[in-house]
Design a protein around this motif. Structure first.
Motif, PDB file in Angstrom:
ATOM      1  N   THR A   1       0.810  -1.220   0.000  1.00 52.95           N
ATOM      2  CA  THR A   1       0.000   0.000   0.000  1.00 52.95           C
ATOM      3  C   THR A   1       0.842   1.269   0.000  1.00 52.95           C
ATOM      4  OG1 THR A   1      -0.219  -0.082   2.405  1.00 52.95           O
ATOM      5  CG2 THR A   1      -1.975  -1.103   1.116  1.00 52.95           C
ATOM      6  N   SER A   2       2.067   1.196   0.544  1.00 49.19           N
ATOM      7  CA  SER A   2       2.879   2.401   0.642  1.00 49.19           C
ATOM      8  C   SER A   2       4.347   2.027   0.807  1.00 49.19           C
ATOM      9  CB  SER A   2       2.409   3.209   1.862  1.00 49.19           C
ATOM     10  OG  SER A   2       3.218   4.305   2.113  1.00 49.19           O
ATOM     11  N   PRO A   3       5.258   2.760   0.251  1.00 49.45           N
ATOM     12  CA  PRO A   3       5.145   4.001  -0.509  1.00 49.45           C
ATOM     13  C   PRO A   3       4.827   3.780  -1.982  1.00 49.45           C
ATOM     14  CG  PRO A   3       7.449   3.473  -0.314  1.00 49.45           C
ATOM     15  CD  PRO A   3       6.679   2.418   0.442  1.00 49.45           C
ATOM     16  N   ALA A   4       4.730   2.533  -2.389  1.00 45.61           N
ATOM     17  CA  ALA A   4       4.348   2.184  -3.762  1.00 45.61           C
ATOM     18  C   ALA A   4       3.436   0.961  -3.681  1.00 45.61           C
ATOM     19  CB  ALA A   4       5.585   1.870  -4.601  1.00 45.61           C
ATOM     20  N   GLU A   5       2.701   0.723  -4.738  1.00 44.12           N
ATOM     21  CA  GLU A   5       1.782  -0.415  -4.739  1.00 44.12           C
ATOM     22  C   GLU A   5       2.468  -1.740  -5.026  1.00 44.12           C
ATOM     23  OE1 GLU A   5      -1.505   0.438  -7.317  1.00 44.12           O
ATOM     24  OE2 GLU A   5      -2.170   2.117  -6.079  1.00 44.12           O
ATOM     25  N   THR A   6       3.742  -1.704  -5.430  1.00 40.87           N
ATOM     26  CA  THR A   6       4.449  -2.940  -5.776  1.00 40.87           C
ATOM     27  C   THR A   6       5.795  -3.003  -5.077  1.00 40.87           C
ATOM     28  OG1 THR A   6       3.411  -2.954  -7.961  1.00 40.87           O
ATOM     29  CG2 THR A   6       5.358  -4.342  -7.678  1.00 40.87           C
ATOM     30  N   LEU A   7       6.023  -4.145  -4.446  1.00 32.77           N
ATOM     31  CA  LEU A   7       7.327  -4.511  -3.918  1.00 32.77           C
ATOM     32  C   LEU A   7       7.888  -5.557  -4.861  1.00 32.77           C
ATOM     33  CD1 LEU A   7       9.588  -4.842  -1.729  1.00 32.77           C
ATOM     34  CD2 LEU A   7       8.078  -6.550  -0.655  1.00 32.77           C
ATOM     35  N   VAL A   8       9.098  -5.333  -5.352  1.00 30.12           N
ATOM     36  CA  VAL A   8       9.779  -6.311  -6.185  1.00 30.12           C
ATOM     37  C   VAL A   8      10.872  -6.941  -5.319  1.00 30.12           C
ATOM     38  CG1 VAL A   8      11.108  -6.728  -8.297  1.00 30.12           C
ATOM     39  CG2 VAL A   8       9.376  -4.910  -8.247  1.00 30.12           C
ATOM     40  N   ILE A   9      10.743  -8.239  -5.066  1.00 33.06           N
ATOM     41  CA  ILE A   9      11.760  -8.974  -4.327  1.00 33.06           C
ATOM     42  C   ILE A   9      12.618  -9.675  -5.363  1.00 33.06           C
ATOM     43  CG2 ILE A   9      12.242 -10.756  -2.616  1.00 33.06           C
ATOM     44  CD1 ILE A   9       9.381 -10.337  -1.568  1.00 33.06           C
ATOM     45  N   SER A  10      13.898  -9.323  -5.421  1.00 30.04           N
ATOM     46  CA  SER A  10      14.766  -9.808  -6.484  1.00 30.04           C
ATOM     47  C   SER A  10      16.016 -10.457  -5.918  1.00 30.04           C
ATOM     48  CB  SER A  10      15.156  -8.638  -7.384  1.00 30.04           C
ATOM     49  OG  SER A  10      16.065  -9.058  -8.368  1.00 30.04           O
ATOM     50  N   ARG A  11      16.302 -11.661  -6.401  1.00 28.53           N
ATOM     51  CA  ARG A  11      17.536 -12.341  -6.019  1.00 28.53           C
ATOM     52  C   ARG A  11      18.472 -12.412  -7.223  1.00 28.53           C
ATOM     53  NH1 ARG A  11      19.164 -18.246  -3.599  1.00 28.53           N
ATOM     54  NH2 ARG A  11      21.369 -17.929  -4.045  1.00 28.53           N
ATOM     55  N   ASP A  12      19.704 -12.011  -7.011  1.00 26.23           N
ATOM     56  CA  ASP A  12      20.767 -12.078  -8.013  1.00 26.23           C
ATOM     57  C   ASP A  12      20.424 -11.344  -9.306  1.00 26.23           C
ATOM     58  OD1 ASP A  12      22.346 -13.525  -6.245  1.00 26.23           O
ATOM     59  OD2 ASP A  12      21.637 -15.456  -6.984  1.00 26.23           O
ATOM     60  N   GLU A  13      19.583 -10.334  -9.196  1.00 24.18           N
ATOM     61  CA  GLU A  13      19.300  -9.410 -10.290  1.00 24.18           C
ATOM     62  C   GLU A  13      19.543  -8.005  -9.726  1.00 24.18           C
ATOM     63  OE1 GLU A  13      15.574 -11.541 -12.508  1.00 24.18           O
ATOM     64  OE2 GLU A  13      15.144 -10.477 -10.652  1.00 24.18           O
ATOM     65  N   TYR A  14      20.008  -7.093 -10.524  1.00 28.20           N
ATOM     66  CA  TYR A  14      20.264  -5.709 -10.099  1.00 28.20           C
ATOM     67  C   TYR A  14      21.345  -5.623  -9.020  1.00 28.20           C
ATOM     68  CZ  TYR A  14      15.577  -5.617 -12.111  1.00 28.20           C
ATOM     69  OH  TYR A  14      14.502  -5.803 -12.916  1.00 28.20           O
ATOM     70  N   THR A  15      22.096  -6.682  -8.801  1.00 19.95           N
ATOM     71  CA  THR A  15      23.093  -6.673  -7.729  1.00 19.95           C
ATOM     72  C   THR A  15      24.302  -5.805  -8.077  1.00 19.95           C
ATOM     73  OG1 THR A  15      24.027  -8.731  -8.575  1.00 19.95           O
ATOM     74  CG2 THR A  15      22.441  -8.915  -6.770  1.00 19.95           C
ATOM     75  N   ASP A  16      24.569  -5.603  -9.351  1.00 17.74           N
ATOM     76  CA  ASP A  16      25.696  -4.768  -9.756  1.00 17.74           C
ATOM     77  C   ASP A  16      25.338  -3.289  -9.836  1.00 17.74           C
ATOM     78  OD1 ASP A  16      27.263  -7.027  -9.964  1.00 17.74           O
ATOM     79  OD2 ASP A  16      26.869  -7.285 -12.101  1.00 17.74           O
ATOM     80  N   VAL A  17      24.067  -2.982  -9.654  1.00 22.17           N
ATOM     81  CA  VAL A  17      23.588  -1.606  -9.737  1.00 22.17           C
ATOM     82  C   VAL A  17      23.331  -1.105  -8.319  1.00 22.17           C
ATOM     83  CG1 VAL A  17      21.774  -0.090 -10.605  1.00 22.17           C
ATOM     84  CG2 VAL A  17      22.445  -2.105 -11.928  1.00 22.17           C
ATOM     85  N   VAL A  18      23.938   0.023  -7.978  1.00 18.16           N
ATOM     86  CA  VAL A  18      23.640   0.660  -6.700  1.00 18.16           C
ATOM     87  C   VAL A  18      22.845   1.917  -7.036  1.00 18.16           C
ATOM     88  CG1 VAL A  18      24.548   1.707  -4.612  1.00 18.16           C
ATOM     89  CG2 VAL A  18      25.710  -0.267  -5.629  1.00 18.16           C
ATOM     90  N   TYR A  19      21.541   1.846  -6.802  1.00 14.98           N
ATOM     91  CA  TYR A  19      20.669   2.964  -7.140  1.00 14.98           C
ATOM     92  C   TYR A  19      20.883   4.103  -6.157  1.00 14.98           C
ATOM     93  CZ  TYR A  19      18.231  -0.222 -10.241  1.00 14.98           C
ATOM     94  OH  TYR A  19      17.926  -1.101 -11.249  1.00 14.98           O
ATOM     95  N   PRO A  20      20.868   5.331  -6.636  1.00 14.86           N
ATOM     96  CA  PRO A  20      20.991   6.470  -5.713  1.00 14.86           C
ATOM     97  C   PRO A  20      19.745   6.554  -4.830  1.00 14.86           C
ATOM     98  CG  PRO A  20      20.483   7.237  -7.934  1.00 14.86           C
ATOM     99  CD  PRO A  20      20.703   5.749  -8.015  1.00 14.86           C
ATOM    100  N   TRP A  21      19.937   7.087  -3.641  1.00 13.31           N
ATOM    101  CA  TRP A  21      18.827   7.210  -2.715  1.00 13.31           C
ATOM    102  C   TRP A  21      17.792   8.179  -3.270  1.00 13.31           C
ATOM    103  CZ3 TRP A  21      16.227   4.975   0.849  1.00 13.31           C
ATOM    104  CH2 TRP A  21      15.280   5.706   1.561  1.00 13.31           C
ATOM    105  N   VAL A  22      16.529   7.745  -3.313  1.00 11.50           N
ATOM    106  CA  VAL A  22      15.407   8.583  -3.712  1.00 11.50           C
ATOM    107  C   VAL A  22      14.375   8.480  -2.598  1.00 11.50           C
ATOM    108  CG1 VAL A  22      13.542   8.932  -5.370  1.00 11.50           C
ATOM    109  CG2 VAL A  22      15.794   8.200  -6.170  1.00 11.50           C
ATOM    110  N   SER A  23      13.986   9.616  -2.059  1.00 13.11           N
ATOM    111  CA  SER A  23      12.969   9.617  -1.015  1.00 13.11           C
ATOM    112  C   SER A  23      11.602   9.396  -1.639  1.00 13.11           C
ATOM    113  CB  SER A  23      12.965  10.960  -0.285  1.00 13.11           C
ATOM    114  OG  SER A  23      11.917  10.989   0.660  1.00 13.11           O
ATOM    115  N   PRO A  24      10.781   8.548  -1.020  1.00  9.90           N
ATOM    116  CA  PRO A  24       9.444   8.304  -1.573  1.00  9.90           C
ATOM    117  C   PRO A  24       8.467   9.456  -1.338  1.00  9.90           C
ATOM    118  CG  PRO A  24       9.845   6.910   0.345  1.00  9.90           C
ATOM    119  CD  PRO A  24      11.105   7.664   0.072  1.00  9.90           C
ATOM    120  N   GLU A  25       8.906  10.479  -0.667  1.00  9.91           N
ATOM    121  CA  GLU A  25       7.981  11.595  -0.355  1.00  9.91           C
ATOM    122  C   GLU A  25       8.001  12.659  -1.399  1.00  9.91           C
ATOM    123  OE1 GLU A  25       8.733  12.821   3.656  1.00  9.91           O
ATOM    124  OE2 GLU A  25       8.976  10.754   4.244  1.00  9.91           O
TER     125      GLU A  25
END
Length: 132
Positions: free
Chosen positions: A108-132
């Motif tokens: 329900t919050s802060p987004a309608e979808t949680l993506v649980i990912s194993r061994d995908e996107y591990t080489d990418v460090v996303y910059p911090w983005v506030s959900p507000e």
């Protein structure tokens, strides 16, 4: 060292915002243990790479509160069970021996979808983005 990262990513899932839980094998085990402990004791806490992950079981809840040093998961028991089941599935190698994969969980919050990912996107460090 295991990978456990939680990011709010605008427009990540088919153009919609999502929370991405990025894990490797030991990260899956660590978060699953925390979810199971929370289901048994109504709460749990794990520290990983300087970020505190707190899990609380609360009726009707399906939220993730994010900050750079603290992630608070508020889940009802059914949602926690769904996440635990997904984590168990991600910890079990498929017939071809591979383990990479992901699951989508309605939240329900802060987004309608949680993506649980194993061994995908591990080489990418996303910059911090506030959900507000």
């Amino acid at each position: 060292m295991s990978i456990v990262r939680v990011n709010f990513l605008p427009e990540f899932y088919l153009g919609d915002d999502a929370v991405l839980l990025t894990l490797d094998g030991s990260g899956v085990d660590k978060i699953n243990a925390a979810v199971v402990e929370a289901r048994n004791n109504r709460s749990s806490r794990v520290l990983h790479d300087g970020v505190v992950q707190e899990f609380y079981i609360e009726p009707g809840a399906a939220t993730v509160d994010l900050s750079p040093a603290r992630v608070v998961w508020r889940l009802d028991d059914a949602k926690a069970a769904e996440i635990a089941d997904d984590l168990v599935s991600l910890s079990t190698p498929r017939g071809d021996g591979r383990t990479a994969g992901h699951f989508y969980v309605d939240m329900t919050s802060p987004a309608e979808t949680l993506v649980i990912s194993r061994d995908e996107y591990t080489d990418v460090v996303y910059p911090w983005v506030s959900p507000e």
